[in-house]
Motif scaffolding. Structure first.
Motif, PDB file in Angstrom:
ATOM      1  N   SER A 115       0.846  -1.192   0.000  1.00 31.02           N
ATOM      2  CA  SER A 115       0.000   0.000   0.000  1.00 31.02           C
ATOM      3  C   SER A 115       0.885   1.248   0.000  1.00 31.02           C
ATOM      4  O   SER A 115       1.586   1.508   0.980  1.00 31.02           O
ATOM      5  CB  SER A 115      -0.914   0.012   1.234  1.00 31.02           C
ATOM      6  N   PHE A 116       0.827   2.009  -1.067  1.00 29.85           N
ATOM      7  CA  PHE A 116       1.643   3.222  -1.154  1.00 29.85           C
ATOM      8  C   PHE A 116       1.169   4.259  -0.140  1.00 29.85           C
ATOM      9  O   PHE A 116       1.975   5.009   0.424  1.00 29.85           O
ATOM     10  CB  PHE A 116       1.583   3.787  -2.574  1.00 29.85           C
ATOM     11  N   ILE A 117      -0.117   4.283   0.132  1.00 29.27           N
ATOM     12  CA  ILE A 117      -0.653   5.211   1.131  1.00 29.27           C
ATOM     13  C   ILE A 117      -0.054   4.897   2.500  1.00 29.27           C
ATOM     14  O   ILE A 117       0.369   5.793   3.234  1.00 29.27           O
ATOM     15  CB  ILE A 117      -2.194   5.130   1.176  1.00 29.27           C
ATOM     16  N   HIS A 165      13.203  -3.174  -1.487  1.00 36.05           N
ATOM     17  CA  HIS A 165      12.857  -3.150  -2.913  1.00 36.05           C
ATOM     18  C   HIS A 165      13.508  -4.374  -3.553  1.00 36.05           C
ATOM     19  O   HIS A 165      14.352  -4.275  -4.445  1.00 36.05           O
ATOM     20  CB  HIS A 165      13.357  -1.849  -3.550  1.00 36.05           C
ATOM     21  N   ILE A 166      13.106  -5.527  -3.036  1.00 35.94           N
ATOM     22  CA  ILE A 166      13.737  -6.787  -3.425  1.00 35.94           C
ATOM     23  C   ILE A 166      12.901  -7.502  -4.478  1.00 35.94           C
ATOM     24  O   ILE A 166      11.712  -7.763  -4.284  1.00 35.94           O
ATOM     25  CB  ILE A 166      13.911  -7.694  -2.192  1.00 35.94           C
ATOM     26  N   ALA A 167      13.536  -7.815  -5.601  1.00 36.94           N
ATOM     27  CA  ALA A 167      12.902  -8.610  -6.650  1.00 36.94           C
ATOM     28  C   ALA A 167      13.121 -10.081  -6.315  1.00 36.94           C
ATOM     29  O   ALA A 167      14.232 -10.605  -6.464  1.00 36.94           O
ATOM     30  CB  ALA A 167      13.504  -8.260  -8.009  1.00 36.94           C
ATOM     31  N   TYR A 168      12.084 -10.735  -5.850  1.00 41.56           N
ATOM     32  CA  TYR A 168      12.194 -12.091  -5.307  1.00 41.56           C
ATOM     33  C   TYR A 168      12.845 -13.044  -6.300  1.00 41.56           C
ATOM     34  O   TYR A 168      13.720 -13.844  -5.946  1.00 41.56           O
ATOM     35  CB  TYR A 168      10.797 -12.570  -4.925  1.00 41.56           C
ATOM     36  N   ASN A 169      12.421 -12.992  -7.555  1.00 39.70           N
ATOM     37  CA  ASN A 169      12.922 -13.960  -8.541  1.00 39.70           C
ATOM     38  C   ASN A 169      14.337 -13.660  -9.012  1.00 39.70           C
ATOM     39  O   ASN A 169      14.953 -14.486  -9.686  1.00 39.70           O
ATOM     40  CB  ASN A 169      11.976 -14.018  -9.750  1.00 39.70           C
ATOM     41  N   GLU A 170      14.860 -12.498  -8.652  1.00 37.10           N
ATOM     42  CA  GLU A 170      16.231 -12.172  -9.028  1.00 37.10           C
ATOM     43  C   GLU A 170      17.248 -12.909  -8.155  1.00 37.10           C
ATOM     44  O   GLU A 170      18.408 -13.050  -8.539  1.00 37.10           O
ATOM     45  CB  GLU A 170      16.466 -10.664  -8.905  1.00 37.10           C
ATOM     46  N   ILE A 171      16.841 -13.373  -7.002  1.00 37.53           N
ATOM     47  CA  ILE A 171      17.805 -13.996  -6.093  1.00 37.53           C
ATOM     48  C   ILE A 171      17.432 -15.422  -5.693  1.00 37.53           C
ATOM     49  O   ILE A 171      18.157 -16.049  -4.921  1.00 37.53           O
ATOM     50  CB  ILE A 171      17.974 -13.153  -4.807  1.00 37.53           C
ATOM     51  N   ASN A 172      16.322 -15.943  -6.208  1.00 39.61           N
ATOM     52  CA  ASN A 172      15.898 -17.286  -5.836  1.00 39.61           C
ATOM     53  C   ASN A 172      15.720 -18.158  -7.076  1.00 39.61           C
ATOM     54  O   ASN A 172      15.121 -17.729  -8.075  1.00 39.61           O
ATOM     55  CB  ASN A 172      14.568 -17.240  -5.074  1.00 39.61           C
ATOM     56  N   ARG A 204       5.855  -5.553  -3.392  1.00 40.27           N
ATOM     57  CA  ARG A 204       6.953  -4.700  -3.852  1.00 40.27           C
ATOM     58  C   ARG A 204       6.374  -3.443  -4.499  1.00 40.27           C
ATOM     59  O   ARG A 204       5.550  -3.504  -5.407  1.00 40.27           O
ATOM     60  CB  ARG A 204       7.819  -5.466  -4.848  1.00 40.27           C
ATOM     61  N   LEU A 205       6.831  -2.287  -4.036  1.00 41.33           N
ATOM     62  CA  LEU A 205       6.375  -1.034  -4.606  1.00 41.33           C
ATOM     63  C   LEU A 205       7.032  -0.799  -5.962  1.00 41.33           C
ATOM     64  O   LEU A 205       8.077  -1.377  -6.279  1.00 41.33           O
ATOM     65  CB  LEU A 205       6.701   0.118  -3.651  1.00 41.33           C
ATOM     66  N   SER A 206       6.438   0.064  -6.742  1.00 43.93           N
ATOM     67  CA  SER A 206       7.013   0.376  -8.053  1.00 43.93           C
ATOM     68  C   SER A 206       8.225   1.280  -7.889  1.00 43.93           C
ATOM     69  O   SER A 206       8.416   1.920  -6.852  1.00 43.93           O
ATOM     70  CB  SER A 206       5.977   1.062  -8.934  1.00 43.93           C
ATOM     71  N   ASP A 207       9.025   1.344  -8.936  1.00 40.91           N
ATOM     72  CA  ASP A 207      10.180   2.240  -8.919  1.00 40.91           C
ATOM     73  C   ASP A 207       9.745   3.682  -8.677  1.00 40.91           C
ATOM     74  O   ASP A 207      10.375   4.425  -7.914  1.00 40.91           O
ATOM     75  CB  ASP A 207      10.949   2.151 -10.243  1.00 40.91           C
TER      76      ASP A 207
END
Length: 336
Positions: free
Chosen positions: A30-32, A53-60, A75-78
């Protein structure tokens, strides 16, 4: 000890404890809520607020881990991370977003991160540590489950890659960490590296962090949540906004209370006279009385002759009549 600044805050000995309010992913996407957490960190008087800001599939490897996870959903957007950084800076807070892959590292640096947080699992990922060091940003290095040789290797790579500003965290990878596994005294060993030492708190409550401050922690990082009863990944080690405010106030008080390694009387401390005692007459005595120990008493306030000098009065003759509880002075005595 090497000292350095993070957004105007000196990190190291003889400075205020640098307190990081770790929002992580307790916003659940939730960005709010995430923006509210930045405001909460400011109101609590933290020095920094941080996110993940972890990309799950980048490390697993998908063969061993679920491809889908709440970390991806939350994960929030950039663009949202950039706005959170801007919001934090507007409030005077330092900030970062914890990353574990090269692309995200480049992104948070370009987006205005003030420092980098390296998670415990990456302490042996030396190529990643080298890239973190090349950014020139301070590195807050978690050492959970690491042995001394692994910490030494990590710091050597950081140093050789240009990283000069480092905080070495005592922490643990178990959530929550039971007290008997915290090992706060390990901070004494970590100080040999001559970098500021911190405690990344994965325990329940706040007492252990306060103990870490008393033992010399320069940095404290603690998870918080707008509602710690919601079962999100870090809820067991997270504190509420009101607890965060009290927690940071307690940290400041503990740091102030540590003082200096000397025994001193403080300026304007007048109470010590009121609570000390003076030499007084136990009963009424007439002129010519030869004073014995039974004639003496010791009563507050300590504005008269100190009891340590009582022996000088024994066997001496009074020049004057004195009343019970009257303070005694050597000028009252005959020269025998």
């Amino acid at each position: 000890m090497h000292k350095f600044n993070v957004k105007g805050n000196l990190v190291g000995d003889d400075s205020s404890v640098f307190v990081i309010a770790e929002a992580g992913i307790n916003h659940a996407g939730s960005f709010i809520e995430a923006k509210k957490m930045v405001e909460t960190a400011k109101l609590s008087k933290a020095d920094a607020v941080t996110f993940q800001h972890i990309a799950y599939n980048e490390i697993n490897i998908s063969k061993y881990y679920r491809v889908e996870s709440n970390w991806d959903k939350w994960r929030l957007s950039d663009e949202q991370i950039i706005e959170l950084f801007d919001e934090a800076h507007k409030f005077g807070l330092a900030t970062t977003a914890c990353v574990v892959d090269f692309n995200s590292l480049e992104f948070v640096v370009k987006s205005g991160a003030d420092f980098l947080k390296v998670v415990s699992g990456d302490i042996t990922c030396l190529p990643f540590l080298a890239e973190c060091a090349k950014t020139g940003l301070p590195i807050f290095l978690s050492t959970g489950s690491a042995v001394l040789s692994e910490i030494e290797d990590a710091l050597e790579v950081i140093d050789k890659s240009g990283g000069k500003d480092v905080v070495v965290y005592q922490t643990n990878t178990k959530y929550p960490t039971p007290p008997q596994e915290v090992d706060l005294k390990a901070m004494e060993m970590l100080k040999k590296f001559k970098y500021p030492v911190g405690f990344c708190d994965h325990t329940e409550g706040t007492a252990i962090s306060l103990a870490a401050v008393a033992l010399g922690a320069n940095v404290i990082e603690k998870h918080f949540s707008l509602d710690p009863t919601l079962k999100r990944p870090d809820y067991q080690v997270s504190i509420s906004p009101s607890e965060l405010t009290r927690f940071i106030a307690d940290i400041r008080n503990v740091k102030d209370a540590m003082g200096k390694p000397i025994k001193r009387r403080h300026v304007n401390d007048e109470n010590f006279i009121l609570v000390r005692r003076s030499l007084v007459a136990r009963n009424d005595m007439v002129k010519g009385t030869k004073i014995q120990w039974g004639d003496l008493a010791y009563k507050r306030p300590g504005t008269g002759t100190q009891p340590a000098k009582a022996e000088k009065f024994i066997g001496k003759t009074l020049k004057f009549d004195v009343k019970r509880d009257e303070q005694l002075y050597e000028c009252m005595l005959e020269d025998n």
